[in-house]
Write a protein that holds these residues in place. Sequence first.
Motif, PDB file in Angstrom:
ATOM      1  N   GLU A 149       0.807  -1.219   0.000  1.00  9.33           N
ATOM      2  CA  GLU A 149       0.000   0.000   0.000  1.00  9.33           C
ATOM      3  C   GLU A 149       0.839   1.268   0.000  1.00  9.33           C
ATOM      4  OE1 GLU A 149       0.370  -1.298   4.373  1.00  9.33           O
ATOM      5  OE2 GLU A 149       0.073  -2.252   2.419  1.00  9.33           O
ATOM      6  N   VAL A 150       2.148   1.153   0.321  1.00 12.16           N
ATOM      7  CA  VAL A 150       2.998   2.351   0.316  1.00 12.16           C
ATOM      8  C   VAL A 150       4.275   2.183  -0.510  1.00 12.16           C
ATOM      9  CG1 VAL A 150       2.200   3.259   2.543  1.00 12.16           C
ATOM     10  CG2 VAL A 150       4.114   1.629   2.487  1.00 12.16           C
ATOM     11  N   THR A 151       4.487   1.008  -1.113  1.00 13.32           N
ATOM     12  CA  THR A 151       5.787   0.775  -1.728  1.00 13.32           C
ATOM     13  C   THR A 151       5.847   1.178  -3.196  1.00 13.32           C
ATOM     14  OG1 THR A 151       5.275  -1.520  -2.334  1.00 13.32           O
ATOM     15  CG2 THR A 151       6.269  -1.136  -0.163  1.00 13.32           C
ATOM     16  N   PHE A 152       7.095   1.300  -3.661  1.00 12.54           N
ATOM     17  CA  PHE A 152       7.380   1.724  -5.031  1.00 12.54           C
ATOM     18  C   PHE A 152       7.507   0.536  -5.984  1.00 12.54           C
ATOM     19  CE2 PHE A 152      10.205   5.334  -3.093  1.00 12.54           C
ATOM     20  CZ  PHE A 152       9.075   5.929  -2.546  1.00 12.54           C
ATOM     21  N   PHE A 153       7.051  -0.635  -5.581  1.00 15.58           N
ATOM     22  CA  PHE A 153       7.315  -1.857  -6.331  1.00 15.58           C
ATOM     23  C   PHE A 153       6.021  -2.581  -6.685  1.00 15.58           C
ATOM     24  CE2 PHE A 153      10.454  -1.064  -3.015  1.00 15.58           C
ATOM     25  CZ  PHE A 153      11.598  -0.870  -3.777  1.00 15.58           C
ATOM     26  N   GLY A 154       6.041  -3.266  -7.813  1.00 18.64           N
ATOM     27  CA  GLY A 154       4.995  -4.208  -8.191  1.00 18.64           C
ATOM     28  C   GLY A 154       5.669  -5.484  -8.650  1.00 18.64           C
ATOM     29  N   VAL A 155       5.226  -6.639  -8.125  1.00 16.10           N
ATOM     30  CA  VAL A 155       5.874  -7.918  -8.436  1.00 16.10           C
ATOM     31  C   VAL A 155       4.855  -8.818  -9.136  1.00 16.10           C
ATOM     32  CG1 VAL A 155       7.098  -9.909  -7.499  1.00 16.10           C
ATOM     33  CG2 VAL A 155       7.334  -7.666  -6.399  1.00 16.10           C
ATOM     34  N   TYR A 156       5.275  -9.394 -10.276  1.00 19.74           N
ATOM     35  CA  TYR A 156       4.361 -10.164 -11.106  1.00 19.74           C
ATOM     36  C   TYR A 156       5.007 -11.479 -11.548  1.00 19.74           C
ATOM     37  CZ  TYR A 156       2.784  -5.417 -11.046  1.00 19.74           C
ATOM     38  OH  TYR A 156       2.424  -4.180 -10.606  1.00 19.74           O
ATOM     39  N   SER A 157       4.172 -12.493 -11.727  1.00 20.68           N
ATOM     40  CA  SER A 157       4.642 -13.795 -12.184  1.00 20.68           C
ATOM     41  C   SER A 157       4.561 -13.862 -13.702  1.00 20.68           C
ATOM     42  CB  SER A 157       3.797 -14.911 -11.559  1.00 20.68           C
ATOM     43  OG  SER A 157       3.918 -14.904 -10.148  1.00 20.68           O
ATOM     44  N   ASP A 158       5.683 -14.135 -14.300  1.00 20.47           N
ATOM     45  CA  ASP A 158       5.754 -14.334 -15.742  1.00 20.47           C
ATOM     46  C   ASP A 158       5.874 -15.842 -15.961  1.00 20.47           C
ATOM     47  OD1 ASP A 158       6.313 -14.472 -18.408  1.00 20.47           O
ATOM     48  OD2 ASP A 158       7.966 -13.030 -18.392  1.00 20.47           O
ATOM     49  N   TRP A 159       4.722 -16.525 -15.989  1.00 20.15           N
ATOM     50  CA  TRP A 159       4.734 -17.987 -16.046  1.00 20.15           C
ATOM     51  C   TRP A 159       5.275 -18.500 -17.373  1.00 20.15           C
ATOM     52  CZ3 TRP A 159       4.908 -19.015 -11.422  1.00 20.15           C
ATOM     53  CH2 TRP A 159       4.004 -18.544 -10.468  1.00 20.15           C
ATOM     54  N   GLU A 160       5.211 -17.674 -18.407  1.00 17.51           N
ATOM     55  CA  GLU A 160       5.753 -18.080 -19.703  1.00 17.51           C
ATOM     56  C   GLU A 160       7.252 -18.345 -19.614  1.00 17.51           C
ATOM     57  OE1 GLU A 160       6.237 -16.029 -24.093  1.00 17.51           O
ATOM     58  OE2 GLU A 160       4.451 -15.556 -22.914  1.00 17.51           O
ATOM     59  N   ASN A 161       7.925 -17.563 -18.744  1.00 10.31           N
ATOM     60  CA  ASN A 161       9.370 -17.707 -18.573  1.00 10.31           C
ATOM     61  C   ASN A 161       9.761 -18.237 -17.202  1.00 10.31           C
ATOM     62  OD1 ASN A 161      10.248 -16.475 -21.189  1.00 10.31           O
ATOM     63  ND2 ASN A 161       9.120 -14.713 -20.373  1.00 10.31           N
ATOM     64  N   ASN A 162       8.752 -18.606 -16.370  1.00 12.79           N
ATOM     65  CA  ASN A 162       8.984 -19.140 -15.022  1.00 12.79           C
ATOM     66  C   ASN A 162       9.848 -18.215 -14.161  1.00 12.79           C
ATOM     67  OD1 ASN A 162       7.403 -21.447 -14.981  1.00 12.79           O
ATOM     68  ND2 ASN A 162       8.990 -22.716 -15.910  1.00 12.79           N
ATOM     69  N   VAL A 163       9.544 -16.928 -14.222  1.00 12.29           N
ATOM     70  CA  VAL A 163      10.264 -15.958 -13.410  1.00 12.29           C
ATOM     71  C   VAL A 163       9.269 -14.973 -12.812  1.00 12.29           C
ATOM     72  CG1 VAL A 163      12.396 -16.111 -14.745  1.00 12.29           C
ATOM     73  CG2 VAL A 163      10.683 -14.395 -15.370  1.00 12.29           C
ATOM     74  N   LYS A 164       9.736 -14.282 -11.789  1.00 10.47           N
ATOM     75  CA  LYS A 164       8.985 -13.137 -11.278  1.00 10.47           C
ATOM     76  C   LYS A 164       9.667 -11.866 -11.757  1.00 10.47           C
ATOM     77  CE  LYS A 164       6.348 -14.615  -7.331  1.00 10.47           C
ATOM     78  NZ  LYS A 164       5.894 -14.225  -5.969  1.00 10.47           N
ATOM     79  N   VAL A 165       8.872 -10.884 -12.134  1.00  8.98           N
ATOM     80  CA  VAL A 165       9.422  -9.617 -12.601  1.00  8.98           C
ATOM     81  C   VAL A 165       8.962  -8.516 -11.658  1.00  8.98           C
ATOM     82  CG1 VAL A 165       9.547 -10.366 -14.998  1.00  8.98           C
ATOM     83  CG2 VAL A 165       7.478  -9.228 -14.192  1.00  8.98           C
ATOM     84  N   THR A 166       9.829  -7.533 -11.451  1.00 10.32           N
ATOM     85  CA  THR A 166       9.540  -6.442 -10.525  1.00 10.32           C
ATOM     86  C   THR A 166       9.609  -5.109 -11.250  1.00 10.32           C
ATOM     87  OG1 THR A 166      10.460  -7.683  -8.672  1.00 10.32           O
ATOM     88  CG2 THR A 166      10.219  -5.307  -8.380  1.00 10.32           C
ATOM     89  N   VAL A 167       8.564  -4.324 -11.086  1.00  9.89           N
ATOM     90  CA  VAL A 167       8.514  -2.967 -11.617  1.00  9.89           C
ATOM     91  C   VAL A 167       8.793  -2.016 -10.464  1.00  9.89           C
ATOM     92  CG1 VAL A 167       7.061  -1.227 -12.718  1.00  9.89           C
ATOM     93  CG2 VAL A 167       6.868  -3.628 -13.402  1.00  9.89           C
ATOM     94  N   THR A 168       9.722  -1.092 -10.656  1.00  7.50           N
ATOM     95  CA  THR A 168      10.159  -0.207  -9.574  1.00  7.50           C
ATOM     96  C   THR A 168      10.130   1.244 -10.015  1.00  7.50           C
ATOM     97  OG1 THR A 168      11.658  -1.934  -8.763  1.00  7.50           O
ATOM     98  CG2 THR A 168      12.025   0.312  -7.961  1.00  7.50           C
TER      99      THR A 168
END
Length: 382
Positions: A149-168
Amino acid sequence: MGLFSIYVPTHVYFGEGRLQRDLPDLIRKYDAQRILIVTDAGLMRVGIVPPIVELLEKQGMVVHVFGEVEPDPSVDTVHRVADVFRQARGELLLAIGGGSSIDTAKGARVILGHGGHIRDYAGIHAKPIKAPVSIPLIAIPTTAGTGSEVTFFGVYSDWENNVKVTVTSPFVAPDVALVDPSTTYSLPAKVTASTGIDVLAHAVEAFVSRAASHFSDTVALRAMALVEGNLRAAVTDGANREARNRMAEASLLAGIAFNHAFLGLTHAVAAAVSGHAHVPHGVAIGLLLPHVMQFNLGASPDKFRQIANAMAGSWDCTPEDAVLMVNTLTRDIGLPQTLREVGVTESMLEGIARQSLTSVQLRFNPKNATEQDIFKLVTAIY
């Protein structure tokens, strides 16, 4: 020495009962009438979201609900929310839930304002987010938890590549965080445990980070003390209002701490574990945190002594006590203790170690970690 910057762009409203009392007025400040609620099916079932819809509709607002956010939300879900917002001619995003729902709304807002794919804004070669989006975002957390609710980050699952990606980016943070601890009262014990240990990890990793400051240290230590003093009670007695309120406060403070100091090896490896085996984020964090603390111990012994003192409310702890206390806490709240318990196979370990090295969080860890170091660490936990 002592130089630091403070930027908390989110306006925080904290306290029991504030949701019903303040939400309509907060929305009116943005002159918004068409609202898209971003949430998950569980919160629809337990009755948290429907009363909010009713509250806003009584104020003459048009409310649409996207109730299909999954745990560890996918990049596809982010784009689905953006599409629904466009179709509904939305004017404001209202995220209700844990980090998954809030992060999804954050990502959708980036897409709505700047276009492209959410992957474009993640990773080492990320496209920078240079300006805020005019669409308002209000976040109502229902876990004590991610601090999203206060952070500068969004974390998402990229299942196509089996990784998590972070937007900052600071422009990812919500405009308003309405933190009403009463929304966490119905949280199941297992979720309370896994989200609560994530709060502690945020505080610990921010505190020992190479980017830590006097400001981030102060709020991180307070968060640690609150977790140690209240997480067990929140897990064993979900109706304990004092424990729930203090955990909501801890989550908020830990989020502010890691906004300014970032995270470290625990989160780098946890993202790889979740990407390979679909392990819930907080569960992966609970498995890794005491072991990563042990790995980092020699790099920041005085900091780990302060962690132990804060958690014990004492002044005579040792650095090793910090590791022992966190390990004891994970056992007391019933978290898994081995990777095999959560579906990680031995064949995944090399890939997890290799994937961990791609995380930008490693640059803030107090001790450098090689692929071999990480492989040894996850093998020991297996």
